[in-house]
Design an enzyme around this catalytic site. Structure first.
Site, PDB file in Angstrom:
ATOM      1  CD  GLU A  81      -1.318   0.056   3.653  1.00  0.00           C
ATOM      2  OE1 GLU A  81      -1.916   1.135   3.723  1.00  0.00           O
ATOM      3  OE2 GLU A  81      -1.474  -0.877   4.459  1.00  0.00           O
ATOM      4  CB  CYS A 113      -2.452  -4.240   6.709  1.00  0.00           C
ATOM      5  SG  CYS A 113      -1.901  -2.647   7.265  1.00  0.00           S
ATOM      6  CB  SER A 203      -8.077   2.439  12.874  1.00  0.00           C
ATOM      7  OG  SER A 203      -7.217   2.608  13.988  1.00  0.00           O
ATOM      8  CG  HIS A 235      -2.438  -6.210  10.744  1.00  0.00           C
ATOM      9  ND1 HIS A 235      -1.208  -5.916  10.208  1.00  0.00           N
ATOM     10  CD2 HIS A 235      -3.076  -5.019  10.898  1.00  0.00           C
ATOM     11  CE1 HIS A 235      -1.110  -4.608  10.034  1.00  0.00           C
ATOM     12  NE2 HIS A 235      -2.234  -4.040  10.448  1.00  0.00           N
TER      13      HIS A 235
HETATM   14  P1  HMG Z   1      -3.013   7.651  21.212  1.00  0.00           P
HETATM   15  O1  HMG Z   1      -4.183   8.546  21.297  1.00  0.00           O
HETATM   16  O2  HMG Z   1      -1.694   8.268  21.062  1.00  0.00           O
HETATM   17  O3  HMG Z   1      -2.858   6.706  22.460  1.00  0.00           O
HETATM   18  O4  HMG Z   1      -3.298   6.673  19.991  1.00  0.00           O
HETATM   19  P2  HMG Z   1      -3.863   6.358  23.663  1.00  0.00           P
HETATM   20  O5  HMG Z   1      -4.109   7.555  24.494  1.00  0.00           O
HETATM   21  O6  HMG Z   1      -5.050   5.622  23.108  1.00  0.00           O
HETATM   22  O7  HMG Z   1      -2.924   5.348  24.457  1.00  0.00           O
HETATM   23  C1  HMG Z   1      -2.535   4.141  23.909  1.00  0.00           C
HETATM   24  C2  HMG Z   1      -2.515   3.114  25.059  1.00  0.00           C
HETATM   25  O8  HMG Z   1      -1.419   3.420  25.924  1.00  0.00           O
HETATM   26  C3  HMG Z   1      -3.768   3.128  25.938  1.00  0.00           C
HETATM   27  O9  HMG Z   1      -4.017   1.785  26.302  1.00  0.00           O
HETATM   28  C4  HMG Z   1      -3.335   3.919  27.154  1.00  0.00           C
HETATM   29  O10 HMG Z   1      -4.064   3.615  28.324  1.00  0.00           O
HETATM   30  C5  HMG Z   1      -1.897   3.464  27.280  1.00  0.00           C
HETATM   31  P3  HMG Z   1      -5.438   1.091  25.954  1.00  0.00           P
HETATM   32  O11 HMG Z   1      -6.490   1.911  26.589  1.00  0.00           O
HETATM   33  O12 HMG Z   1      -5.559   1.143  24.451  1.00  0.00           O
HETATM   34  O13 HMG Z   1      -5.280  -0.287  26.487  1.00  0.00           O
HETATM   35  N1  HMG Z   1      -1.024   4.384  28.022  1.00  0.00           N
HETATM   36  C6  HMG Z   1      -0.078   3.982  28.886  1.00  0.00           C
HETATM   37  N2  HMG Z   1       0.295   2.751  29.294  1.00  0.00           N
HETATM   38  C7  HMG Z   1       1.322   2.670  30.186  1.00  0.00           C
HETATM   39  N3  HMG Z   1       1.978   3.761  30.677  1.00  0.00           N
HETATM   40  C8  HMG Z   1       1.633   5.000  30.293  1.00  0.00           C
HETATM   41  C9  HMG Z   1       0.555   5.160  29.377  1.00  0.00           C
HETATM   42  N4  HMG Z   1      -0.034   6.218  28.772  1.00  0.00           N
HETATM   43  C10 HMG Z   1      -1.001   5.733  27.960  1.00  0.00           C
HETATM   44  N5  HMG Z   1       2.285   6.061  30.797  1.00  0.00           N
HETATM   45  C11 HMG Z   1      -3.163   4.918  18.424  1.00  0.00           C
HETATM   46  C12 HMG Z   1      -2.827   5.356  19.826  1.00  0.00           C
HETATM   47  C13 HMG Z   1      -2.781   3.467  18.244  1.00  0.00           C
HETATM   48  C14 HMG Z   1      -4.672   5.087  18.156  1.00  0.00           C
HETATM   49  C15 HMG Z   1      -2.372   5.824  17.432  1.00  0.00           C
HETATM   50  O14 HMG Z   1      -1.007   5.566  17.569  1.00  0.00           O
HETATM   51  C16 HMG Z   1      -2.773   5.618  15.982  1.00  0.00           C
HETATM   52  O15 HMG Z   1      -3.696   6.287  15.497  1.00  0.00           O
HETATM   53  N6  HMG Z   1      -2.053   4.724  15.238  1.00  0.00           N
HETATM   54  C17 HMG Z   1      -2.377   4.418  13.844  1.00  0.00           C
HETATM   55  C18 HMG Z   1      -3.648   3.612  13.687  1.00  0.00           C
HETATM   56  C19 HMG Z   1      -3.519   2.164  14.100  1.00  0.00           C
HETATM   57  O16 HMG Z   1      -2.452   1.609  14.223  1.00  0.00           O
HETATM   58  N7  HMG Z   1      -4.683   1.498  14.247  1.00  0.00           N
HETATM   59  C20 HMG Z   1      -4.715   0.088  14.583  1.00  0.00           C
HETATM   60  C21 HMG Z   1      -5.915  -0.636  14.007  1.00  0.00           C
HETATM   61  S1  HMG Z   1      -6.103  -0.329  12.247  1.00  0.00           S
HETATM   62  C22 HMG Z   1      -4.946  -1.394  11.493  1.00  0.00           C
HETATM   63  O17 HMG Z   1      -4.414  -2.267  12.090  1.00  0.00           O
HETATM   64  C23 HMG Z   1      -4.659  -1.144  10.039  1.00  0.00           C
HETATM   65  C24 HMG Z   1      -3.378  -0.417   9.756  1.00  0.00           C
HETATM   66  O18 HMG Z   1      -2.271  -1.277   9.941  1.00  0.00           O
HETATM   67  C25 HMG Z   1      -3.394   0.139   8.330  1.00  0.00           C
HETATM   68  C26 HMG Z   1      -3.704  -0.802   7.175  1.00  0.00           C
HETATM   69  O19 HMG Z   1      -4.531  -1.683   7.226  1.00  0.00           O
HETATM   70  O20 HMG Z   1      -3.125  -0.544   6.118  1.00  0.00           O
HETATM   71  C27 HMG Z   1      -3.179   0.791  10.664  1.00  0.00           C
END
Ligand code: HMG
Length: 389
Positions: A81, A113, A203, A235
């Site tokens: 992609e 992906c 996502s 994945h």
């Molecule tokens: P964010 O807003 O930066 O993070 O986004 P958050 O506030 O949701 O925190 C992440 C986690 O860390 C949370 O845990 C927090 O509690 C924890 P959860 O509630 O999820 O269990 N946390 C801590 N833990 C320990 N110590 C601390 C601490 N602080 C917070 N101090 C997000 C995170 C992944 C959404 C962002 O990075 C993002 O948008 N990434 C890109 C999208 C993505 O990867 N999506 C995954 C599903 S889609 C997919 O897999 C397809 C893809 O590969 C593309 C394709 O298909 O081509 C993306």
């Protein structure tokens, strides 16, 4: 019983550079626990200025060709992609770099992906038509989000090459497949953008809905019951996502969520993704490589694979590990692909992130940075120039 078809060889490559999440956390003031524990990532691969999906794909496939030769490969499917051209398949450049025979079809495939899993399944169909043929499946991607965005911590880059054929030495791909498609805007990249757009929470929800949907379809077709699987390879856009997905699946199936059992089912699938980051199409197969490299003997055991591509398309299927597979693994080379990367500091990473070739049709050389086997020498007259090092 029909002849088994599946993954005969599996090799991967990643980039010249690596950015530790500690460097990102120090730059943006994030508690490192969020990266190390919250999303389960330690570092991410960063391509050099003269690396891209073609150089990584060729580097992943070269050892497969060295081991098995080219004579049975009549199809190359390149899943990505992070395409570099709207018309020409990146696989044609790899075909040339690897000296594959002209009597070969080469095509590029896309659905976020999920593309590599589509490629694997289509390859199985081609092999079924002629059991003497092998298909080279390459999954290669650079995951790129905007600087200073939440997605930045979930970048990475890698390529996997899989040789698909009859009587495979590693993993037999089983029927049925559980399938799921839903039109969602969770993650996408319009043609005019280099970095993906993403609705992070949407996502994650879309991924979980897809887990549920694929399992429902799989179970309706009398696939293996949940407890038969030796492990589950998901994945992994970030490794904690695999844990979210598996918990969701257990909840959906009404099975008690025992954290030790979850760790046993997933723990050996995350070792490579946690230090490489998201490699989009390659990610689930890096998970499979990590499992095969680390697990106690899996001979004859089914492994569940869940491939998810935003937008979204997903597939759940079983791969049964073949007797003697350990003699065909590339464990040392896999460790070396990760260990050979040079750490880059945040400033260096940012410069690489912002770098792109001018689109003026001029003659633009790329700085010689990679120590890998292939490099993108430059772009001239709008043509990309690749060379073996
Ligand atoms: P964010 O807003 O930066 O993070 O986004 P958050 O506030 O949701 O925190 C992440 C986690 O860390 C949370 O845990 C927090 O509690 C924890 P959860 O509630 O999820 O269990 N946390 C801590 N833990 C320990 N110590 C601390 C601490 N602080 C917070 N101090 C997000 C995170 C992944 C959404 C962002 O990075 C993002 O948008 N990434 C890109 C999208 C993505 O990867 N999506 C995954 C599903 S889609 C997919 O897999 C397809 C893809 O590969 C593309 C394709 O298909 O081509 C993306």
């Amino acid at each position: 019983m029909s002849v088994p078809i599946g993954i005969h060889d599996l090799s991967f490559a990643t980039t010249e550079f690596v950015l530790p999440h500690a460097a990102l956390a120090e730059y943006n003031g994030t508690d490192i626990g969020k990266y190390h524990v919250g999303i389960g990532q330690e570092s991410m691969s960063v391509p050099a200025a003269d690396e891209d999906i073609v150089t990584m794909g060729a580097a992943a496939a070269a050892p497969v060709i060295a081991r098995h030769g080219t004579s049975r490969i009549r199809t190359v499917v390149f899943a990505t992609e992070s395409s570099i051209d709207q018309a020409k398949s990146a696989g044609v450049y790899v075909h040339s770099l690897l000296g594959l025979q002209p009597a070969c079809r080469v095509v590029e495939l896309k659905q976020a992906c999920y593309g590599a899993t589509a490629a694997l399944q289509f390859a199985i169909g081609l092999v079924r038509r002629d059991l003497a043929q092998q298909v080279l499946v390459i999954a290669s991607d650079v995951s790129k989000y905007e600087l200073d965005s939440p997605g930045e911590a979930t970048q990475g880059a890698a390529a996997v090459a899989m040789l698909v054929g009859a009587d495979p030495a590693l993993v037999r791909i089983e029927e049925p497949s559980g399938l799921f498609t839903a039109d969602v805007m969770d993650f996408w990249r319009p043609n005019y953008r280099e970095a993906a757009l993403v609705d992070g929470q949407e996502s994650i929800n879309a991924y979980l809905q897809a887990v549920e949907g694929t399992w429902k379809d799989y179970a309706e077709q009398d696939g293996y019951p949940l407890e038969e699987f030796a492990a589950f390879v998901y994945h992994q856009p970030f490794t904690k996502m695999a844990y979210k997905a598996h918990r969701h699946l257990l909840d959906f199936c009404g099975t008690a969520t025992d954290e030790d059992a979850i760790a046993r089912a997933l723990g050996q699938t995350t070792a490579y993704n946690t230090v490489i980051g998201n490699s989009y199409t390659a990610s689930v197969y890096l998970g499979l490589a990590a499992l095969l490299d680390q697990a106690d003997d899996l001979t004859g055991r089914p492994v569940g694979l869940l491939s998810y591509g935003s937008g979204s398309v997903a597939e759940f299927f079983a791969g049964t590990v073949v007797a003697g597979y350990r003699g065909h693994l590339r464990t040392a080379a896999n460790h070396e692909a990760i260990a050979r990367r040079t750490p880059v500091d945040y400033v260096g990473y940012r410069a690489l992130h912002e770098r792109s070739f001018p689109a003026d049709g001029g003659d633009h050389r790329a700085p010689a940075q990679t120590t890998g086997p292939f490099r993108l020498a430059g772009i001239s007259g709008h043509k990309r120039l690749y060379e073996a090092r």
